[in-house]
Design a protein around this motif. Structure first.
Motif, PDB file in Angstrom:
ATOM      1  N   VAL A  28      43.418  38.785  45.551  1.00 54.00           N
ATOM      2  CA  VAL A  28      42.530  39.392  44.564  1.00 54.00           C
ATOM      3  C   VAL A  28      42.885  38.764  43.228  1.00 54.00           C
ATOM      4  CG1 VAL A  28      41.865  41.528  43.424  1.00 54.00           C
ATOM      5  CG2 VAL A  28      42.410  41.530  45.867  1.00 54.00           C
ATOM      6  N   ALA A  29      41.982  37.954  42.714  1.00 62.37           N
ATOM      7  CA  ALA A  29      42.235  37.286  41.443  1.00 62.37           C
ATOM      8  C   ALA A  29      42.066  38.291  40.317  1.00 62.37           C
ATOM      9  CB  ALA A  29      41.282  36.122  41.255  1.00 62.37           C
ATOM     10  N   THR A  30      43.103  38.396  39.504  1.00 57.30           N
ATOM     11  CA  THR A  30      43.066  39.295  38.367  1.00 57.30           C
ATOM     12  C   THR A  30      42.948  38.467  37.103  1.00 57.30           C
ATOM     13  OG1 THR A  30      44.536  40.784  39.572  1.00 57.30           O
ATOM     14  CG2 THR A  30      44.268  41.184  37.216  1.00 57.30           C
ATOM     15  N   PRO A  31      41.921  38.695  36.309  1.00 59.44           N
ATOM     16  CA  PRO A  31      41.787  37.916  35.079  1.00 59.44           C
ATOM     17  C   PRO A  31      42.953  38.202  34.137  1.00 59.44           C
ATOM     18  CG  PRO A  31      40.081  39.596  35.203  1.00 59.44           C
ATOM     19  CD  PRO A  31      40.841  39.649  36.483  1.00 59.44           C
ATOM     20  N   ALA A  32      43.297  37.234  33.320  1.00 59.75           N
ATOM     21  CA  ALA A  32      44.368  37.384  32.347  1.00 59.75           C
ATOM     22  C   ALA A  32      44.016  38.502  31.369  1.00 59.75           C
ATOM     23  CB  ALA A  32      44.577  36.079  31.606  1.00 59.75           C
ATOM     24  N   ALA A  33      45.044  39.035  30.730  1.00 54.56           N
ATOM     25  CA  ALA A  33      44.836  40.123  29.775  1.00 54.56           C
ATOM     26  C   ALA A  33      43.878  39.674  28.680  1.00 54.56           C
ATOM     27  CB  ALA A  33      46.168  40.537  29.169  1.00 54.56           C
ATOM     28  N   ALA A  51      25.749  26.425  50.966  1.00 54.64           N
ATOM     29  CA  ALA A  51      26.658  26.393  52.113  1.00 54.64           C
ATOM     30  C   ALA A  51      27.867  25.509  51.817  1.00 54.64           C
ATOM     31  CB  ALA A  51      25.921  25.899  53.354  1.00 54.64           C
ATOM     32  N   ARG A  52      27.635  24.343  51.200  1.00 52.18           N
ATOM     33  CA  ARG A  52      28.742  23.440  50.878  1.00 52.18           C
ATOM     34  C   ARG A  52      29.708  24.090  49.881  1.00 52.18           C
ATOM     35  NH1 ARG A  52      24.705  19.254  49.990  1.00 52.18           N
ATOM     36  NH2 ARG A  52      25.502  19.088  47.868  1.00 52.18           N
ATOM     37  N   ILE A  53      29.156  24.792  48.904  1.00 48.93           N
ATOM     38  CA  ILE A  53      29.990  25.474  47.915  1.00 48.93           C
ATOM     39  C   ILE A  53      30.839  26.548  48.598  1.00 48.93           C
ATOM     40  CG2 ILE A  53      29.952  27.012  45.904  1.00 48.93           C
ATOM     41  CD1 ILE A  53      27.418  25.462  44.994  1.00 48.93           C
ATOM     42  N   GLN A  62      39.762  30.298  47.856  1.00 48.03           N
ATOM     43  CA  GLN A  62      39.280  30.920  46.629  1.00 48.03           C
ATOM     44  C   GLN A  62      37.953  31.616  46.894  1.00 48.03           C
ATOM     45  OE1 GLN A  62      39.051  27.219  44.242  1.00 48.03           O
ATOM     46  NE2 GLN A  62      40.210  28.389  42.737  1.00 48.03           N
ATOM     47  N   THR A  63      37.579  32.448  45.936  1.00 52.45           N
ATOM     48  CA  THR A  63      36.226  32.977  45.988  1.00 52.45           C
ATOM     49  C   THR A  63      35.305  31.952  45.331  1.00 52.45           C
ATOM     50  OG1 THR A  63      36.356  34.070  43.842  1.00 52.45           O
ATOM     51  CG2 THR A  63      37.059  35.360  45.779  1.00 52.45           C
ATOM     52  N   VAL A  64      34.038  32.020  45.656  1.00 55.56           N
ATOM     53  CA  VAL A  64      33.062  31.111  45.052  1.00 55.56           C
ATOM     54  C   VAL A  64      33.042  31.335  43.542  1.00 55.56           C
ATOM     55  CG1 VAL A  64      30.607  30.541  44.892  1.00 55.56           C
ATOM     56  CG2 VAL A  64      31.660  30.884  47.130  1.00 55.56           C
ATOM     57  N   ALA A  65      33.075  32.571  43.108  1.00 54.57           N
ATOM     58  CA  ALA A  65      33.017  32.867  41.672  1.00 54.57           C
ATOM     59  C   ALA A  65      34.204  32.260  40.939  1.00 54.57           C
ATOM     60  CB  ALA A  65      32.963  34.376  41.447  1.00 54.57           C
ATOM     61  N   ASP A  66      35.409  32.421  41.476  1.00 60.65           N
ATOM     62  CA  ASP A  66      36.593  31.860  40.817  1.00 60.65           C
ATOM     63  C   ASP A  66      36.538  30.346  40.781  1.00 60.65           C
ATOM     64  OD1 ASP A  66      37.684  34.333  40.263  1.00 60.65           O
ATOM     65  OD2 ASP A  66      38.916  34.365  42.076  1.00 60.65           O
ATOM     66  N   MET A  67      36.109  29.730  41.876  1.00 63.02           N
ATOM     67  CA  MET A  67      36.024  28.281  41.932  1.00 63.02           C
ATOM     68  C   MET A  67      35.022  27.760  40.902  1.00 63.02           C
ATOM     69  SD  MET A  67      35.192  25.766  45.129  1.00 63.02           S
ATOM     70  CE  MET A  67      33.426  25.997  45.057  1.00 63.02           C
ATOM     71  N   LEU A  68      33.870  28.407  40.792  1.00 64.28           N
ATOM     72  CA  LEU A  68      32.854  27.960  39.842  1.00 64.28           C
ATOM     73  C   LEU A  68      33.269  28.237  38.396  1.00 64.28           C
ATOM     74  CD1 LEU A  68      29.601  28.859  41.773  1.00 64.28           C
ATOM     75  CD2 LEU A  68      30.659  26.617  41.473  1.00 64.28           C
ATOM     76  N   ARG A  69      33.987  29.346  38.141  1.00 61.94           N
ATOM     77  CA  ARG A  69      34.492  29.604  36.793  1.00 61.94           C
ATOM     78  C   ARG A  69      35.446  28.490  36.369  1.00 61.94           C
ATOM     79  NH1 ARG A  69      35.596  35.013  38.628  1.00 61.94           N
ATOM     80  NH2 ARG A  69      33.778  36.250  38.144  1.00 61.94           N
TER      81      ARG A  69
END
Length: 84
Positions: A28-33, A51-53, A62-69
């Motif tokens: 579970v990725a937790t964003p920095a403070a 699909a490739r993403i 990773q999650t798709v959202a974290d990878m794209l961020r």
């Protein structure tokens, strides 16, 4: 009135319970403070690209959202030294 009996379950049982028990917990990725994601970005992509993403994110663990961020942060760094 007759009572209904339902065989529906909340979640399906795993095919291999032993492997399921030994599997690591999903990270579970937790964003920095102080980091808040307050905007949603919507883009149109082809089903093939989507699909490739998803496959690439899965392979990287990773999650798709974290990878794209991370991708967007690398491509568009803050120029004022702060968050935009």
């Amino acid at each position: 009135m007759t009572a209904r009996t339902s065989n529906r379950r909340f979640a399906a049982r795993p095919d291999d319970p032993d492997a399921w028990v030994r599997a690591p917990e999903p990270s579970v990725a937790t964003p920095a403070a102080g980091v808040l994601f307050t905007a949603r970005l919507t883009i149109d992509v082809t089903p093939e690209l989507r699909a490739r993403i998803k496959i690439t994110a899965f392979q990287r663990g990773q999650t798709v959202a974290d990878m794209l961020r991370d991708l967007l942060a690398r491509e568009f760094p803050a120029t004022d030294g702060g968050q935009t």
